[in-house]
Motif scaffolding. Sequence first.
Motif, PDB file in Angstrom:
ATOM      1  N   UNK A   1       0.844  -1.195   0.000  1.00  0.00           N
ATOM      2  CA  UNK A   1       0.000   0.000   0.000  1.00  0.00           C
ATOM      3  C   UNK A   1       0.880   1.247   0.000  1.00  0.00           C
ATOM      4  N   UNK A   2       0.561   2.156  -0.865  1.00  0.00           N
ATOM      5  CA  UNK A   2       1.287   3.418  -0.922  1.00  0.00           C
ATOM      6  C   UNK A   2       0.448   4.420  -1.685  1.00  0.00           C
ATOM      7  N   UNK A   3       0.931   5.628  -1.810  1.00  0.00           N
ATOM      8  CA  UNK A   3       0.223   6.664  -2.575  1.00  0.00           C
ATOM      9  C   UNK A   3       1.205   7.336  -3.511  1.00  0.00           C
ATOM     10  N   UNK A   4       0.708   7.779  -4.658  1.00  0.00           N
ATOM     11  CA  UNK A   4       1.512   8.572  -5.580  1.00  0.00           C
ATOM     12  C   UNK A   4       0.925   9.971  -5.644  1.00  0.00           C
ATOM     13  N   UNK A   5       1.783  10.938  -5.845  1.00  0.00           N
ATOM     14  CA  UNK A   5       1.350  12.337  -5.944  1.00  0.00           C
ATOM     15  C   UNK A   5       1.930  12.950  -7.207  1.00  0.00           C
ATOM     16  N   UNK A   6       1.158  13.845  -7.809  1.00  0.00           N
ATOM     17  CA  UNK A   6       1.556  14.528  -9.035  1.00  0.00           C
ATOM     18  C   UNK A   6       1.052  15.955  -8.937  1.00  0.00           C
ATOM     19  N   UNK A   7       1.859  16.917  -9.376  1.00  0.00           N
ATOM     20  CA  UNK A   7       1.391  18.298  -9.307  1.00  0.00           C
ATOM     21  C   UNK A   7       2.187  19.230 -10.184  1.00  0.00           C
ATOM     22  N   UNK A   8       1.638  20.431 -10.367  1.00  0.00           N
ATOM     23  CA  UNK A   8       2.308  21.473 -11.131  1.00  0.00           C
ATOM     24  C   UNK A   8       2.078  22.800 -10.422  1.00  0.00           C
TER      25      UNK A   8
END
Length: 469
Positions: free
Chosen positions: A396-403
């Motif tokens: 279990x983990x999370x990914x993050x993406x942003x600008x």
Amino acid sequence: MARRPLFAGQPLRALRQRRGLRQADMAGALGISASYLSQLENDERPLTPALTDTLIATFPVDWADLAPPAADDLAEALRGALADPHLSASPPGEQVERLARQFPDLARQVVQLHTLYTQTRQRLDMMDETIGASLAAGGRLPWEEVRDWFHHAGNYVDALDRAAEDLAARIGQGEPSPDIAQMQAWLAGEGVAVVWRGGGPVRRYDARARVLTLDSTQPLESSRFQLAYQVCAIALADGIAGIVAEAPLRSEAARHLLAVGLGNYAAGALTMPYTAFAQAARALRHDVDRLRQPFHTSFEQVCHRLSTLQRPQARGIPVFFCRVDMAGNVTKRHSATRLQFGRYGGACPLWIVHEAVAIPDRIHVQLAEMPDGVRYVSIAKGLVKPSGSYYRPSRRYAVALGCEAALASEFVYADGLNLASEEAVARIGASCRTCPRDTCDQRAFPPSDRAIAVDPAQRTHVPYRIVTG
């Protein structure tokens, strides 16, 4: 010394054509008339400093690639220093040009002071690199060396990316990217047999017997990626070996890790070929779930690939990407933006990535501001990778993406945010060790470069006060 006129007809026309804009549309975006734009594109009139500023603000990614060389390097350096987000406002372009032209020594001093200031901030931000560093390994562990190698490469390896794109065109036969059957057929042509077996290693290649064994219990996207890895490991072996040989790494373990990292990079470039993927990303405004469909890839694979779109003359928007585990450890990270992740310790507890770990399979969206004043639109999604057995817990983990929020129009996830609301902004930091915020209620420990004051007669959410003066 008079400023040389800056003619930019060809770059302007290339920018407009890349965006598919009519002259009237682009002129409206720049606040000028269509006839004026036509004169600029035909080099009948030069760009003014004010219009240059407007181009940079309106098309920051495209103009960075297409802009002609600056006529006055000192003025451009001064413009960059004065655009620092810590300053209240950048002066108009005409004033910057005049200062650089009439008082060059003063302008150079300002640029030098800003350079020293930036370097000091970077040193402070990297103080926690020494925490947990291995002295026996010369200050960095092998995986840290490889992580830093990719960081300094901008998370883009041009020769490998282009080679993988060419390979995808040959194997995929007109498809957006090669499918499992096409990659198996290519491997068979190389004398490699593919065996699917439940359990065991995710991927195991016996080079002597030329047998590739894959775990059939893993998700389809993962199986496809592992096939792509093996295809690239064979087809692009010389290119990968050459890059590893030239890398300034100090241990054999680091060289092996870099070879694996480059294989993974090439697999991503094979399954999501640069040109087709970058065009789709822009057309779909970086909607990850829609991008997954034509390329048959996972949510994480798409997010990671978006962080590699740094090809000169064809860049994607600058994004950051990371993966965080249940304990808050950042296990993958890359940023093409001004946001930089803490190198050790957990991420800021106010960042939505932690909520995403706890609530998987839902996209969380946040407007956040870093201590330097730059705002970002970020998403996070919790992911669960099944193990195939009751006795092995799922990962279990999370990914993050942003600008950066300035590019929100290119990022579909910003559509539901009120970007003008101060109350809607989450004030976060890279890590507690480097975050200067003195009013955070969820601070784990004080910043490493600030003193604290403790008042036994008073208790707030944290048992100390950060000394600001």
